[in-house]
Design a protein around this motif. Structure first.
Motif, short mmCIF file in Angstrom:
data_model
loop_
_atom_site.label_atom_id
_atom_site.label_comp_id
_atom_site.label_asym_id
_atom_site.label_seq_id
_atom_site.Cartn_x
_atom_site.Cartn_y
_atom_site.Cartn_z
N UNK A 226 48.34 56.44 1.88
CA UNK A 226 49.33 57.46 1.52
C UNK A 226 50.09 57.03 0.27
N UNK A 227 50.47 55.75 0.23
CA UNK A 227 51.20 55.22 -0.93
C UNK A 227 50.36 55.33 -2.19
N UNK A 228 49.07 55.01 -2.08
CA UNK A 228 48.19 55.10 -3.25
C UNK A 228 48.11 56.54 -3.75
N UNK A 229 47.88 57.48 -2.82
CA UNK A 229 47.80 58.89 -3.21
C UNK A 229 49.09 59.37 -3.84
N UNK B 86 41.57 58.56 9.27
CA UNK B 86 42.95 58.24 8.93
C UNK B 86 43.18 57.86 7.48
N UNK B 87 42.39 56.93 6.91
CA UNK B 87 42.62 56.55 5.51
C UNK B 87 42.51 57.72 4.54
N UNK B 88 41.49 58.56 4.73
CA UNK B 88 41.31 59.71 3.83
C UNK B 88 42.45 60.71 3.99
N UNK B 89 42.88 60.92 5.23
CA UNK B 89 44.01 61.83 5.47
C UNK B 89 45.27 61.30 4.80
N UNK B 90 45.47 59.98 4.86
CA UNK B 90 46.62 59.37 4.21
C UNK B 90 46.62 59.62 2.71
N UNK B 91 45.45 59.48 2.08
CA UNK B 91 45.34 59.73 0.64
C UNK B 91 45.66 61.18 0.32
#
Length: 291
Positions: free
Chosen positions: A5-8, A148-153
């Motif tokens: 999420x932070x990266x996105x 989860x990781x993709x959703x965070x992005x």
């Protein structure tokens, strides 16, 4: 998920700010006729970033396990290098980003439509390619078999778009220099985990030795499939049984990079120093001329 999420958010907000500054400048200078080329350039940059991400994702699936690990490890190292350069560059130029973009846009307006498209494409495209590469390597490093990781992005990118719109509307005003310093510092921590994971990939691909040389093993204390193990892996790319090389790389990157990043701006280059002698010299010469 938080790390992604932070990266996105961090990467997406940079692109959003660039677009907002370009559009706001054209609107204020009553050059709305130039908005269409800007949006064409932005659209082409987004398409390039998505295409690059698809090539990374689907192209790697056709490779052998060793080739996938070698590619993932190499791209992780490249991505960390690009992101490290980016966070230092943004911290240095955040205060002057608006004037820099205005100058480039003025030059493009004099050259015509093609230059406007190129200006928007280059400004957003660089951020898009960096985002695609770092997101792909980070998702690959922190992936636990879920979405989860993709959703965070995606949530981070969506938040960045909303914040960019609020900036444009004038409803949100924050200190961009402070914002990019805090998020950049957190991103350096995330990048350290991605870098360590990249070297682990190269070990699994037999490019580097030491795969069986474990620095420590606390899987009994922090099981990888536990909720806190998953949380640590998702946020910091933490591994409970890292190799000696992973820990060494993590420390050698994180400690000096974070120290330099948190140092005052211009510390390494000597910028910001008061040049008293020059000033006194110029005053002396003026006094001589007056005499």
């Amino acid at each position: 998920m938080f790390a992604n999420y932070l990266i996105g958010l961090r990467e997406g907000l940079e692109a959003s700010l660039v677009v907002c500054i370009l559009i706001a400048y054209l609107v204020r200078t009553e050059r709305r006729d130039a908005l269409r080329p800007i949006w064409i350039g932005v659209g082409a940059a987004v398409a390039l970033a998505l295409g690059f991400g698809c090539v990374l994702e689907f192209g790697s699936q056709e490779m052998t396990f060793e080739a996938q690990e070698a590619l993932g490890g190499s791209l992780s190292i490249i991505a960390v290098g690009l992101v490290t350069w980016m966070v230092f560059w943004m911290r240095r130029t955040a205060r002057h980003l608006r004037s820099e973009l205005h100058g480039k846009l003025d030059a493009a307006l004099r050259l015509g439509t093609g230059a406007l498209v190129a200006t928007a494409f280059l400004a957003v495209g660089r951020e898009g390619l960096e985002t695609s590469l770092f997101v792909w390597t980070s998702v690959r490093a922190s992936s636990d078999g879920t979405e989860g990781p993709l959703i965070g992005v995606l949530l981070g990118l969506a938040t960045a778009v909303v914040l960019g719109w609020l900036f444009y509307r004038g409803a949100l005003r924050i200190n961009l220099s402070t914002f990019f310093t805090w998020t950049g510092g957190m991103l350096v921590v995330v990048a350290a985990g991605v870098l360590a994971y990249g070297f682990h990939d190269l070990q699994e691909a037999d490019f580097l030795p030491g795969l069986t040389d474990k620095a420590f093993d606390i899987t009994g204390t922090i099981p990888p499939d536990s909720w806190y193990g998953t949380l640590l892996k998702g946020v910091f790319n933490f591994q409970p049984d890292p190799t000696v090389l992973q820990v060494t790389v993590w420390l050698l990157y994180l400690v000096p990079t974070l120290a330099l990043f948190l140092a005052p701006v211009g510390f390494a280059s000597g910028k910001g120093k008061v040049k008293v002698p020059d000033e006194q010299g110029s005053r002396g010469s003026e006094h001589t001329k007056a005499s």
